[in-house]
Write a protein that holds these residues in place. Structure first.
Motif, PDB file in Angstrom:
ATOM      1  N   TYR A  92       0.853  -1.176   0.000  1.00 42.18           N
ATOM      2  CA  TYR A  92       0.000   0.000   0.000  1.00 42.18           C
ATOM      3  C   TYR A  92       0.893   1.231   0.000  1.00 42.18           C
ATOM      4  O   TYR A  92       1.910   1.271   0.669  1.00 42.18           O
ATOM      5  CB  TYR A  92      -0.899   0.032   1.236  1.00 42.18           C
ATOM      6  CG  TYR A  92      -1.845  -1.128   1.304  1.00 42.18           C
ATOM      7  CD1 TYR A  92      -3.043  -1.106   0.606  1.00 42.18           C
ATOM      8  CD2 TYR A  92      -1.544  -2.247   2.058  1.00 42.18           C
ATOM      9  CE1 TYR A  92      -3.916  -2.178   0.661  1.00 42.18           C
ATOM     10  CE2 TYR A  92      -2.409  -3.320   2.124  1.00 42.18           C
ATOM     11  CZ  TYR A  92      -3.587  -3.274   1.422  1.00 42.18           C
ATOM     12  OH  TYR A  92      -4.443  -4.329   1.477  1.00 42.18           O
ATOM     13  N   ARG A  93       0.489   2.249  -0.743  1.00 44.92           N
ATOM     14  CA  ARG A  93       1.239   3.508  -0.822  1.00 44.92           C
ATOM     15  C   ARG A  93       0.305   4.619  -0.383  1.00 44.92           C
ATOM     16  O   ARG A  93      -0.832   4.690  -0.831  1.00 44.92           O
ATOM     17  CB  ARG A  93       1.683   3.742  -2.279  1.00 44.92           C
ATOM     18  CG  ARG A  93       2.381   5.062  -2.525  1.00 44.92           C
ATOM     19  CD  ARG A  93       3.766   4.959  -1.961  1.00 44.92           C
ATOM     20  NE  ARG A  93       4.683   5.934  -2.462  1.00 44.92           N
ATOM     21  CZ  ARG A  93       4.929   7.116  -1.872  1.00 44.92           C
ATOM     22  NH1 ARG A  93       4.262   7.482  -0.825  1.00 44.92           N
ATOM     23  NH2 ARG A  93       5.842   7.905  -2.359  1.00 44.92           N
ATOM     24  N   THR A  94       0.788   5.472   0.518  1.00 45.76           N
ATOM     25  CA  THR A  94       0.017   6.637   0.934  1.00 45.76           C
ATOM     26  C   THR A  94       0.906   7.869   0.782  1.00 45.76           C
ATOM     27  O   THR A  94       2.085   7.750   0.460  1.00 45.76           O
ATOM     28  CB  THR A  94      -0.432   6.529   2.401  1.00 45.76           C
ATOM     29  OG1 THR A  94       0.704   6.598   3.247  1.00 45.76           O
ATOM     30  CG2 THR A  94      -1.202   5.249   2.676  1.00 45.76           C
ATOM     31  N   SER A  95       0.346   9.026   1.021  1.00 44.91           N
ATOM     32  CA  SER A  95       1.154  10.242   0.924  1.00 44.91           C
ATOM     33  C   SER A  95       2.214  10.275   2.018  1.00 44.91           C
ATOM     34  O   SER A  95       3.243  10.905   1.868  1.00 44.91           O
ATOM     35  CB  SER A  95       0.271  11.478   1.026  1.00 44.91           C
ATOM     36  OG  SER A  95      -0.376  11.524   2.276  1.00 44.91           O
ATOM     37  N   ARG A  96       1.972   9.556   3.114  1.00 42.24           N
ATOM     38  CA  ARG A  96       2.912   9.559   4.234  1.00 42.24           C
ATOM     39  C   ARG A  96       3.993   8.497   4.106  1.00 42.24           C
ATOM     40  O   ARG A  96       5.101   8.674   4.580  1.00 42.24           O
ATOM     41  CB  ARG A  96       2.161   9.304   5.548  1.00 42.24           C
ATOM     42  CG  ARG A  96       1.210  10.390   5.942  1.00 42.24           C
ATOM     43  CD  ARG A  96       0.405  10.092   7.213  1.00 42.24           C
ATOM     44  NE  ARG A  96       0.710   8.879   7.932  1.00 42.24           N
ATOM     45  CZ  ARG A  96       1.648   8.765   8.887  1.00 42.24           C
ATOM     46  NH1 ARG A  96       2.372   9.789   9.210  1.00 42.24           N
ATOM     47  NH2 ARG A  96       1.841   7.618   9.496  1.00 42.24           N
TER      48      ARG A  96
ATOM     49  N   SER B  94      -1.384  -2.621   9.176  1.00 41.92           N
ATOM     50  CA  SER B  94      -0.465  -1.495   8.986  1.00 41.92           C
ATOM     51  C   SER B  94      -1.091  -0.427   8.100  1.00 41.92           C
ATOM     52  O   SER B  94      -0.938   0.767   8.343  1.00 41.92           O
ATOM     53  CB  SER B  94       0.846  -1.966   8.349  1.00 41.92           C
ATOM     54  OG  SER B  94       1.503  -2.860   9.195  1.00 41.92           O
ATOM     55  N   HIS B  95      -1.793  -0.871   7.064  1.00 44.23           N
ATOM     56  CA  HIS B  95      -2.449   0.069   6.158  1.00 44.23           C
ATOM     57  C   HIS B  95      -3.561   0.838   6.894  1.00 44.23           C
ATOM     58  O   HIS B  95      -3.665   2.061   6.761  1.00 44.23           O
ATOM     59  CB  HIS B  95      -3.028  -0.680   4.958  1.00 44.23           C
ATOM     60  CG  HIS B  95      -3.767   0.176   4.001  1.00 44.23           C
ATOM     61  ND1 HIS B  95      -3.192   1.225   3.329  1.00 44.23           N
ATOM     62  CD2 HIS B  95      -5.052   0.146   3.602  1.00 44.23           C
ATOM     63  CE1 HIS B  95      -4.095   1.800   2.552  1.00 44.23           C
ATOM     64  NE2 HIS B  95      -5.230   1.160   2.713  1.00 44.23           N
ATOM     65  N   ALA B  96      -4.362   0.142   7.658  1.00 45.25           N
ATOM     66  CA  ALA B  96      -5.431   0.802   8.417  1.00 45.25           C
ATOM     67  C   ALA B  96      -4.850   1.804   9.418  1.00 45.25           C
ATOM     68  O   ALA B  96      -5.365   2.918   9.568  1.00 45.25           O
ATOM     69  CB  ALA B  96      -6.285  -0.237   9.138  1.00 45.25           C
ATOM     70  N   TRP B  97      -3.779   1.424  10.083  1.00 42.84           N
ATOM     71  CA  TRP B  97      -3.137   2.322  11.048  1.00 42.84           C
ATOM     72  C   TRP B  97      -2.598   3.567  10.349  1.00 42.84           C
ATOM     73  O   TRP B  97      -2.765   4.681  10.815  1.00 42.84           O
ATOM     74  CB  TRP B  97      -2.034   1.580  11.796  1.00 42.84           C
ATOM     75  CG  TRP B  97      -1.338   2.433  12.804  1.00 42.84           C
ATOM     76  CD1 TRP B  97      -0.068   2.908  12.733  1.00 42.84           C
ATOM     77  CD2 TRP B  97      -1.867   2.936  14.028  1.00 42.84           C
ATOM     78  NE1 TRP B  97       0.222   3.659  13.833  1.00 42.84           N
ATOM     79  CE2 TRP B  97      -0.874   3.696  14.652  1.00 42.84           C
ATOM     80  CE3 TRP B  97      -3.102   2.808  14.663  1.00 42.84           C
ATOM     81  CZ2 TRP B  97      -1.061   4.338  15.861  1.00 42.84           C
ATOM     82  CZ3 TRP B  97      -3.283   3.443  15.870  1.00 42.84           C
ATOM     83  CH2 TRP B  97      -2.280   4.198  16.464  1.00 42.84           C
ATOM     84  N   ASP B  98      -1.929   3.379   9.217  1.00 46.28           N
ATOM     85  CA  ASP B  98      -1.381   4.501   8.471  1.00 46.28           C
ATOM     86  C   ASP B  98      -2.492   5.445   8.004  1.00 46.28           C
ATOM     87  O   ASP B  98      -2.349   6.669   8.070  1.00 46.28           O
ATOM     88  CB  ASP B  98      -0.562   4.007   7.271  1.00 46.28           C
ATOM     89  CG  ASP B  98       0.196   5.124   6.608  1.00 46.28           C
ATOM     90  OD1 ASP B  98       1.165   5.621   7.214  1.00 46.28           O
ATOM     91  OD2 ASP B  98      -0.190   5.517   5.490  1.00 46.28           O
TER      92      ASP B  98
ATOM     93  N   ALA C 258      -7.014  10.359   4.153  1.00 47.60           N
ATOM     94  CA  ALA C 258      -6.767   8.937   4.380  1.00 47.60           C
ATOM     95  C   ALA C 258      -6.711   8.177   3.056  1.00 47.60           C
ATOM     96  O   ALA C 258      -7.087   7.021   2.989  1.00 47.60           O
ATOM     97  CB  ALA C 258      -7.848   8.359   5.285  1.00 47.60           C
ATOM     98  N   ASP C 259      -6.254   8.833   2.005  1.00 55.11           N
ATOM     99  CA  ASP C 259      -6.212   8.164   0.720  1.00 55.11           C
ATOM    100  C   ASP C 259      -4.962   7.299   0.587  1.00 55.11           C
ATOM    101  O   ASP C 259      -4.026   7.411   1.357  1.00 55.11           O
ATOM    102  CB  ASP C 259      -6.276   9.167  -0.423  1.00 55.11           C
ATOM    103  CG  ASP C 259      -5.241  10.272  -0.309  1.00 55.11           C
ATOM    104  OD1 ASP C 259      -4.647  10.417   0.767  1.00 55.11           O
ATOM    105  OD2 ASP C 259      -5.040  10.990  -1.296  1.00 55.11           O
ATOM    106  N   GLY C 260      -4.997   6.424  -0.378  1.00 53.56           N
ATOM    107  CA  GLY C 260      -3.873   5.544  -0.601  1.00 53.56           C
ATOM    108  C   GLY C 260      -4.061   4.759  -1.878  1.00 53.56           C
ATOM    109  O   GLY C 260      -5.077   4.877  -2.555  1.00 53.56           O
ATOM    110  N   ALA C 261      -3.071   3.971  -2.206  1.00 54.58           N
ATOM    111  CA  ALA C 261      -3.120   3.150  -3.417  1.00 54.58           C
ATOM    112  C   ALA C 261      -2.606   1.754  -3.095  1.00 54.58           C
ATOM    113  O   ALA C 261      -1.678   1.591  -2.305  1.00 54.58           O
ATOM    114  CB  ALA C 261      -2.261   3.777  -4.509  1.00 54.58           C
ATOM    115  N   PHE C 262      -3.220   0.791  -3.709  1.00 55.32           N
ATOM    116  CA  PHE C 262      -2.760  -0.589  -3.621  1.00 55.32           C
ATOM    117  C   PHE C 262      -1.909  -0.838  -4.863  1.00 55.32           C
ATOM    118  O   PHE C 262      -2.374  -0.634  -5.988  1.00 55.32           O
ATOM    119  CB  PHE C 262      -3.956  -1.545  -3.590  1.00 55.32           C
ATOM    120  CG  PHE C 262      -3.570  -2.986  -3.564  1.00 55.32           C
ATOM    121  CD1 PHE C 262      -3.095  -3.563  -2.405  1.00 55.32           C
ATOM    122  CD2 PHE C 262      -3.689  -3.770  -4.697  1.00 55.32           C
ATOM    123  CE1 PHE C 262      -2.743  -4.906  -2.370  1.00 55.32           C
ATOM    124  CE2 PHE C 262      -3.342  -5.106  -4.673  1.00 55.32           C
ATOM    125  CZ  PHE C 262      -2.865  -5.676  -3.508  1.00 55.32           C
TER     126      PHE C 262
END
Length: 93
Positions: free
Chosen positions: A13-17, A26-30, A41-45
């Motif tokens: 998973y990739r997020t802005s952070r 880990s993705h949910a926490w991020d 809370a956006d992101g990419a798989f």
């Protein structure tokens, strides 16, 4: 493995952070931390796969990781930089 075709798959998973967040927890926490700190809370798989044609999994993994690093550098340059309301970003004019 599908039939007699072998494939090696990597995902994250990739997020802005952060990049390379692996696993749902880990993705949910991020995403939670991103929502609290940045108001987003956006992101990419990201999923990459490569066929293994008479080669070792280590060779395929090296190829995938090299491509993944190059891809992630490109993703980072195109990631939106909106900020939480009331804050500014370095790309604001």
């Amino acid at each position: 493995e599908r039939g007699n075709q072998r494939r090696l798959v990597h995902f994250w998973y990739r997020t802005s952070r952060s990049a390379h967040v692996v696993g749902e927890l880990s993705h949910a926490w991020d995403r939670f931390i991103g929502r609290l700190t940045l108001g987003r809370a956006d992101g990419a798989f990201v999923r990459l796969s490569t066929p293994l044609r008479g080669e070792s999994p280590e060779s395929g993994r090296a190829r995938l990781l090299a491509f993944g690093r190059a891809l992630d550098e490109q993703l980072a340059t195109h990631w939106p930089t909106e900020a939480a309301p009331g804050t500014a970003t370095s790309r604001d004019g």
